[in-house]
Scaffold this motif. Structure first.
Motif, PDB file in Angstrom:
ATOM      1  N   GLU A  21      19.955  38.074 -19.478  1.00 39.28           N
ATOM      2  CA  GLU A  21      19.869  38.008 -20.939  1.00 39.28           C
ATOM      3  C   GLU A  21      20.782  36.891 -21.411  1.00 39.28           C
ATOM      4  OE1 GLU A  21      17.987  39.905 -22.976  1.00 39.28           O
ATOM      5  OE2 GLU A  21      17.093  40.824 -21.222  1.00 39.28           O
ATOM      6  N   PRO A  22      20.430  36.215 -22.485  1.00 40.20           N
ATOM      7  CA  PRO A  22      21.319  35.171 -23.001  1.00 40.20           C
ATOM      8  C   PRO A  22      22.667  35.780 -23.389  1.00 40.20           C
ATOM      9  CG  PRO A  22      19.162  35.045 -24.040  1.00 40.20           C
ATOM     10  CD  PRO A  22      19.183  36.279 -23.215  1.00 40.20           C
ATOM     11  N   GLY A  23      23.746  35.092 -23.053  1.00 38.43           N
ATOM     12  CA  GLY A  23      25.083  35.536 -23.394  1.00 38.43           C
ATOM     13  C   GLY A  23      25.715  36.419 -22.344  1.00 38.43           C
ATOM     14  N   GLN A  24      24.985  36.863 -21.343  1.00 33.55           N
ATOM     15  CA  GLN A  24      25.569  37.694 -20.296  1.00 33.55           C
ATOM     16  C   GLN A  24      25.981  36.805 -19.121  1.00 33.55           C
ATOM     17  OE1 GLN A  24      23.166  40.850 -18.987  1.00 33.55           O
ATOM     18  NE2 GLN A  24      23.354  42.038 -20.867  1.00 33.55           N
ATOM     19  N   PRO A  25      27.086  37.147 -18.491  1.00 36.09           N
ATOM     20  CA  PRO A  25      27.520  36.332 -17.339  1.00 36.09           C
ATOM     21  C   PRO A  25      26.593  36.557 -16.145  1.00 36.09           C
ATOM     22  CG  PRO A  25      28.943  38.244 -17.576  1.00 36.09           C
ATOM     23  CD  PRO A  25      28.010  38.247 -18.764  1.00 36.09           C
ATOM     24  N   ALA A  26      26.534  35.579 -15.330  1.00 31.87           N
ATOM     25  CA  ALA A  26      25.704  35.671 -14.125  1.00 31.87           C
ATOM     26  C   ALA A  26      26.340  36.659 -13.162  1.00 31.87           C
ATOM     27  CB  ALA A  26      25.587  34.306 -13.466  1.00 31.87           C
ATOM     28  N   PRO A  27      25.542  37.441 -12.458  1.00 24.87           N
ATOM     29  CA  PRO A  27      26.121  38.409 -11.518  1.00 24.87           C
ATOM     30  C   PRO A  27      26.820  37.676 -10.369  1.00 24.87           C
ATOM     31  CG  PRO A  27      23.751  38.296 -11.227  1.00 24.87           C
ATOM     32  CD  PRO A  27      24.090  37.456 -12.431  1.00 24.87           C
ATOM     33  N   ARG A  28      27.922  38.250  -9.926  1.00 29.69           N
ATOM     34  CA  ARG A  28      28.661  37.642  -8.819  1.00 29.69           C
ATOM     35  C   ARG A  28      27.967  37.999  -7.510  1.00 29.69           C
ATOM     36  NH1 ARG A  28      34.587  36.648  -9.756  1.00 29.69           N
ATOM     37  NH2 ARG A  28      34.742  36.583 -12.007  1.00 29.69           N
ATOM     38  N   PRO A  29      27.906  37.042  -6.615  1.00 29.63           N
ATOM     39  CA  PRO A  29      27.293  37.351  -5.320  1.00 29.63           C
ATOM     40  C   PRO A  29      28.204  38.296  -4.540  1.00 29.63           C
ATOM     41  CG  PRO A  29      28.144  35.118  -5.313  1.00 29.63           C
ATOM     42  CD  PRO A  29      28.296  35.641  -6.709  1.00 29.63           C
ATOM     43  N   ALA A  30      27.599  39.108  -3.722  1.00 35.63           N
ATOM     44  CA  ALA A  30      28.363  40.062  -2.924  1.00 35.63           C
ATOM     45  C   ALA A  30      29.199  39.308  -1.899  1.00 35.63           C
ATOM     46  CB  ALA A  30      27.411  41.018  -2.215  1.00 35.63           C
ATOM     47  N   ALA A  31      30.393  39.799  -1.672  1.00 32.41           N
ATOM     48  CA  ALA A  31      31.278  39.165  -0.692  1.00 32.41           C
ATOM     49  C   ALA A  31      30.680  39.356   0.699  1.00 32.41           C
ATOM     50  CB  ALA A  31      32.661  39.785  -0.763  1.00 32.41           C
ATOM     51  N   PRO A  32      30.713  38.321   1.519  1.00 32.85           N
ATOM     52  CA  PRO A  32      30.149  38.468   2.863  1.00 32.85           C
ATOM     53  C   PRO A  32      31.004  39.425   3.681  1.00 32.85           C
ATOM     54  CG  PRO A  32      31.225  36.347   2.646  1.00 32.85           C
ATOM     55  CD  PRO A  32      31.232  36.995   1.283  1.00 32.85           C
ATOM     56  N   ALA A  33      30.341  40.196   4.488  1.00 28.10           N
ATOM     57  CA  ALA A  33      31.041  41.155   5.333  1.00 28.10           C
ATOM     58  C   ALA A  33      31.798  40.404   6.414  1.00 28.10           C
ATOM     59  CB  ALA A  33      30.051  42.125   5.956  1.00 28.10           C
TER      60      ALA A  33
END
Length: 110
Positions: A21-33
């Motif tokens: 949605e406009p104005g929402q931050p992009a989701p952070r990628p999951a940390a690699p195991a």
């Protein structure tokens, strides 16, 4: 960076993904195991050599023979003679070169 091929007025390439949605931050990628590192298992097993095994032996060579002595005075005299010959050839070549240049210059002037 390269530009997409196709219609230059098409801005689909630059649009935000549909799930954001406009104005929402992009989701952070999951940390690699973190990869599991196994402990040191030690060196691989080896088989012992047979009894009485020895590496091949090589017969020691003879001591090197004595080189003949050098006559330093004769070597120095030969080097002086070679230097004199080299200088003589260079002087003759230089004289020939000067004569050729003088002939070419006199031909241009006269």
């Amino acid at each position: 960076m390269t530009t997409p091929s196709g219609d230059p007025t098409d801005h689909e390439y630059w649009r935000r993904p549909a799930d954001l949605e406009p104005g929402q931050p992009a989701p952070r990628p999951a940390a690699p195991a973190a990869p599991e590192t196994p402990g040191y298992q030690g060196p691989p097993p080896t088989t012992p050599a047979t009894t009485g095994w020895r590496p091949p032996t090589v017969v020691n060579p003879m001591a090197p023979r004595q080189l003949p002595s050098q006559d330093q005075d004769s070597i120095d005299a030969d080097e002086r003679g070679a230097r004199t010959l080299t200088y003589g050839i260079a002087m003759v070549g230089g004289a020939v070169l000067v004569i050729v240049i003088c002939l070419l210059c006199s031909r241009v002037l006269f």
